[in-house]
Design a protein around this motif. Structure first.
Motif, PDB file in Angstrom:
ATOM      1  N   MET A 291       0.834  -1.265  -0.127  1.00  0.00           N
ATOM      2  CA  MET A 291      -0.068  -0.042   0.012  1.00  0.00           C
ATOM      3  C   MET A 291       0.752   1.406  -0.064  1.00  0.00           C
ATOM      4  SD  MET A 291      -3.044  -1.104  -0.146  1.00  0.00           S
ATOM      5  CE  MET A 291      -3.902   0.485   0.062  1.00  0.00           C
TER       6      MET A 291
ATOM      7  N   SER B 219      -9.021   5.633  -0.486  1.00  0.00           N
ATOM      8  CA  SER B 219      -9.032   4.553  -1.304  1.00  0.00           C
ATOM      9  C   SER B 219     -10.852   4.286  -1.460  1.00  0.00           C
ATOM     10  CB  SER B 219      -8.602   3.185  -0.394  1.00  0.00           C
ATOM     11  OG  SER B 219      -8.866   1.977  -1.220  1.00  0.00           O
TER      12      SER B 219
ATOM     13  N   SER C 122      -6.725   2.555  -4.787  1.00  0.00           N
ATOM     14  CA  SER C 122      -6.109   3.503  -3.959  1.00  0.00           C
ATOM     15  C   SER C 122      -5.571   4.683  -4.759  1.00  0.00           C
ATOM     16  CB  SER C 122      -4.729   2.712  -3.263  1.00  0.00           C
ATOM     17  OG  SER C 122      -4.127   3.555  -2.450  1.00  0.00           O
TER      18      SER C 122
ATOM     19  N   LYS D 114      -6.978  -1.904  -6.707  1.00  0.00           N
ATOM     20  CA  LYS D 114      -6.478  -2.718  -5.557  1.00  0.00           C
ATOM     21  C   LYS D 114      -6.377  -4.537  -5.981  1.00  0.00           C
ATOM     22  CE  LYS D 114      -6.764  -0.537  -1.605  1.00  0.00           C
ATOM     23  NZ  LYS D 114      -7.760  -0.629  -0.744  1.00  0.00           N
TER      24      LYS D 114
END
Length: 936
Positions: A46, A262, A273, A292
């Protein structure tokens, strides 16, 4: 008492409990370790996605900022060529109107993605456009960018948000430049109109990964551009429409510059995201998202791999445990009964079947693991303790071009960039020594084609069955695209895109560091401010493309005049700065060193430039300032060098000047005086004093209005101290108009008094004021507003007005002469004199300058000049007025030689109108009439 095994399982309870506890504990520890690793990996994925989207958003926003800087520079250049007052006159001149439209068409070619360039008047109505047949008369007065430029005098340019244009039948964005008249009032605007395809052009330059998106919105949340487009149904209909942007509210309210979030996209329904970035100084934001599903694909692969591995270990452990328990159970039952033996045989058969199922599961898990390894985009590797490659996954072929089998057995250092080897050795040594997870490292790896690719890698120790470390293993990911984006962002932020020299921001950093080093090392540094002379003429005549060629050649020449340790930067336009480091400790020697470099730069810039096969000559002006132990800001040093450069310009160009404190004092005093002048104009501090004009009988025939400044601290300031500055700054225009209006108001007041209504009043007019297009309307407006008799107003002009465009001067004089206004030529004989022009001018009077009158009684030359002027005026039918009459003898001599109107201290000094009128009874007695007695 029970002395045998438990009848339920045939085992002693203590043995069974310990075995199961050990097995479950092992499974739990392994599950916790896998969970921690998966959580950490997810956070890294992430964070990496956030970093990539952030870098891309900054890159696109900087592209947009640079694009609007380019159009802003063009607008500023075009606005400098526009005279708003002359555009209004084109309504009755179709040819002039067409020329202006053609001029806009030529400039539109410099902005290939622009829809049109148009001119709007102060009411917001389109008067001219690069597409002459369309849009003229279109009204934009209700649009926010027009209202902002109209209502805020300090605002020069404005970029609008998207708006629907009925004229273009679509959404547009406007980049507008305010136009101001000579008095600084809003006179309309010049605007570049961009359709939304302009934004789409910048998105085409980016490469998106599968599932990613790149969107540009305005501050109202309207969709301006997006990539990809084919995933959005009926995309064209959504352009210009607002999208659901709840997560973007902090940006839309400009509470922050960047926001990460997100959500499921309201445009195409994909969960992504996102990073959203405001474009600095512009009403746009860039939103970059990664799907994602795509960014977590590697994580899901890892989840499956580790999950299968956990199940495999748990299954093998269960098999071992059950084998162990069955063995114990067999031994125990063997000692008790035949039935127990039969049960043990049955249990053993079950265990064999279970073992076969476990082996089948293990084989399947191995096949899944092999599938993940062979199809992973990242490179999985296994190295020996000394760094030799034992295994790389098939993705090595895709990313590096080599066959994976061809690199097995070779040392990893053969592929790593020499500069990056230390960090790789350090990371892998840490793994081997401590057995810990290595931190992520970034390094370059040679591709088969010889290019260098950036990798990000993380390593873990590899252990054998005994737990000994036998090498290290890890995952490497290609991050070349991210690195290239970072480099491009750095280039845009710190380097000039045309010359590749450092820009103002990077120069300021280097300059601040150099000042600190000079302060600590007690040596000198120097800053050279270089401005190319008459560069605007080159741009206007040959075009901006030729100007760019010259700038690039000039940058190379300047760079060749300094050492590598020095800095050459481009500030913008035709301005360059050179920073010299480590000059001499002695001020005199340091000055000589800086001047030698400046002379070298001037000499090399004087050489002819070859522009598309044609020679062009150019010069430069250089300002120099030194810095030593005194800590000064970069802005202060730049200001000093800039001042010195302007001194070089004033000295005739193609030269250099060294800054001295007197320059700063002069500029400060000039700025203070200019501020006081503006305040005086706003607060009504100017007054008129009057000096009488008399005839041979001492009778008052009129007066000259003389401007004075009643300063609140300095008292009465004579015009000699501020008129030159007013000319330079353009303040002479509103000041001159005030003088005309005040003089006309005085004439209107005299007209109501029978004793004074015959008087004429003269007012001085500067050359700049006379040449202004609004001069004639301004004079007539002053007469109409006050009701003054134009036959009583006399305008005094000087010979400097005749230096250029005499036809225009004569035309304006004739227009005013037709209304009854008379003219006098002031200071006759001290400036430009041409009898051919003099006889064409509709003059009434000429005034003998006081420099000739002062010594007519003692200097034969001055006496001869005065007689000649009187004779010449008589030939042309003009009246002669003598200035500077200070004694009765002057008065009588001038009258005797044909000059019958006089002005000077003998009849009274300039003062308020009341003082002049009070002296009426005190006029000198009329002179005795006498015939001229010879040459005098």
């Amino acid at each position: 008492m029970n002395q045998g095994p438990s009848p339920s399982n045939g085992l002693p309870p203590r043995i069974s409990l310990k075995a199961w506890a050990a097995y479950l504990g092992l499974c739990l520890v392994l599950a916790l370790a896998i969970t921690w690793d998966l959580t950490t990996s997810r956070e890294k994925e992430m964070a990496a996605a956030q970093q990539r989207t952030h870098a891309t958003s900054i890159l696109v926003s900087e592209w947009l900022y640079a694009a609007f800087e380019t159009s802003g520079a063009l607008l500023r250049s075009m606005a400098g060529e526009i005279r708003p007052e002359s555009l209004a006159s084109e309504d009755n001149d179709p040819e002039a109107h067409a020329r202006t439209n053609q001029w806009l068409d030529r400039h539109l070619q410099l902005l290939p993605h622009a829809h049109a360039i148009a001119l709007f008047d102060r009411e917001g109505v389109m008067t001219h456009t690069s597409r002459a047949a369309r849009g003229v008369g279109h009204d934009i007065s209700d649009q926010a960018h027009f209202q902002a430029l109209r209502d805020d005098p300090s605002l020069e340019r404005q970029v609008s948000q998207a708006f629907f244009s009925s004229e273009a039948n679509g959404f547009l964005v406007a980049h507008a430049q305010a136009l101001r008249d000579a008095n600084g009032r809003f006179a309309g605007l010049l605007g570049v109109r961009l359709d939304l395809g302009f934004f789409d052009h910048w998105l085409e330059r980016t490469e998106l990964t599968r599932g990613s998106s790149l969107t540009i919105l305005d501050h109202e949340g309207r969709l301006l551009a997006r990539r990809p487009r084919d995933t959005v149904p009926d995309f064209d209909a959504q352009l210009g429409q607002p999208v659901e942007a709840g997560a973007l509210r902090p940006l839309l309210h400009q509470a922050t510059d960047t926001v990460h979030f997100s959500i499921v996209s309201p445009v195409d329904g994909v969960h992504r995201s996102y990073t959203a970035q405001l474009v600095r100084d512009l009403p746009f934001l860039v939103v970059v998202g990664e799907a994602k599903q795509t960014l977590m694909a590697a994580w899901w692969q890892k989840l499956w791999t580790l999950g299968i591995a956990w199940l495999t270990v748990a299954g093998l452990g269960l098999l071992v445990l059950r084998g162990y328990l069955s063995t114990v159970r067999y031994d125990t039952q063997l000692h008790h009964s035949h039935r127990s033996l039969k049960q043990a045989n049955q249990a053993l058969s079950e265990e064999i079947a279970a073992r076969k199922r476990t082996e089948t599961d293990l084989r399947r898990s191995e096949e899944k693991y092999r599938f993940l390894v062979e199809n992973s985009y990242d490179i999985l590797y296994l190295f020996s303790p000394d760094g030799h490659i034992e295994f790389v996954s098939p993705s090595w072929k895709t990313l590096m071009g080599h066959d994976p089998q061809s690199v097995v057995g070779r040392h990893f250092s053969e592929f790593v960039h020499p500069e990056d080897l230390p960090i790789c050795h350090q990371a892998f040594s840490h793994v081997m020594r401590h057995g810990h997870h290595a931190q992520d490292i970034e390094y370059r790896v040679r591709h088969q084609d010889g290019s260098w690719r950036w990798h990000n890698s993380s390593a873990l120790p590899s252990r054998d069955e005994t737990g000994q470390i036998v090498g290290f293993q890890g995952i490497a990911r290609d991050i070349t695209a991210r690195k290239q984006a970072e480099d491009e962002i750095k280039t845009l932020a710190f380097f000039d895109p045309l010359t590749q020299l450092p820009n103002r921001r990077l120069l300021a950093q280097h300059l601040q560091e150099a000042v600190q080093h000079c302060h600590q090392g007690h040596h000198h540094g120097a800053l050279l401010f270089i401005d190319l002379d008459n560069f605007k003429i080159l741009n206007d005549t040959l075009g901006h493309d030729q100007g760019d060629l010259l700038l690039m050649q000039a940058a190379r020449r300047i760079s060749g005049c300094v050492h590598e340790s020095d800095t050459v930067a481009r500030l913008g336009g035709d301005e360059f700065v050179v920073m010299l480091r480590r000059l001499s400790h002695h001020p005199h020697e340091a000055t000589q060193q800086a001047e030698i470099v400046a002379d070298k730069i001037l000499a090399t810039l004087n050489h002819p430039y070859l522009l598309d096969g044609q020679e062009h000559h150019s010069t430069a002006s250089v300002g120099i300032t030194l810095f030593h132990r005194e800590l000064m800001s970069a802005d202060e040093l730049m200001k000093r060098a800039d001042l010195a450069m302007y001194q070089a310009k004033a000295a005739g160009r193609n030269t250099q000047r060294l800054f001295d404190p007197g320059m700063q004092a002069s500029v400060t005093a000039r700025a203070a005086l200019e501020a006081d002048l503006r305040r005086a104009l706003a607060e009504g501090q100017f007054v008129l004093h009057y000096q009488a004009l008399v005839d041979d009988d001492g009778t008052l025939t009129g007066a000259e209005a003389l401007l004075r400044w009643q300063h609140p601290q300095r008292g009465l300031v004579p015009p000699g101290e501020f008129i030159a500055l007013a000319e330079d700054t353009g303040l002479i225009l509103p000041i001159g108009q005030w003088v005309l209006e005040a003089a006309c108001a005085q004439l209107a007041e005299w007209a109501r008094d029978p004793r004074l209504k015959h008087l004429k009043l003269a007012a001085n007019v500067s050359a700049r004021q006379f040449r202004h297009p609004e001069f004639v309307p301004g004079v007539l407006r002053a007469l109409n507003t006050t009701g003054a008799d134009p036959r009583r107003l006399k305008l005094e002009i000087t010979e400097s007005l005749l230096v250029e465009d005499v036809e225009d001067v004569i035309s304006k004089m004739r227009q005013l002469r037709a209304r009854g206004i008379s003219f006098a030529l002031d200071d006759f004989g001290t400036g430009y004199s041409s009898l051919s022009y003099l006889k064409q001018l509709p003059l009434d009077d000429v005034k003998i300058d006081q420099s000739f009158v002062r010594d007519v009684l003692t200097d034969p030359n001055d006496a001869a000049i005065a007689r000649t002027i009187v004779a010449l005026a008589g030939t042309l039918g003009l009246r002669v007025i003598a200035e500077g009459v200070e004694t009765r003898e002057h008065w009588e001599w001038l009258s005797r030689h044909g000059c019958h109107t006089h002005q000077g201290y003998y009849f009274g000094r300039p003062g308020p109108v009341v003082a002049m009128l009070e002296s009426l009874p005190k006029r000198p007695a009329p002179m005795r009439r006498a015939h001229p007695s010879g040459p005098g």
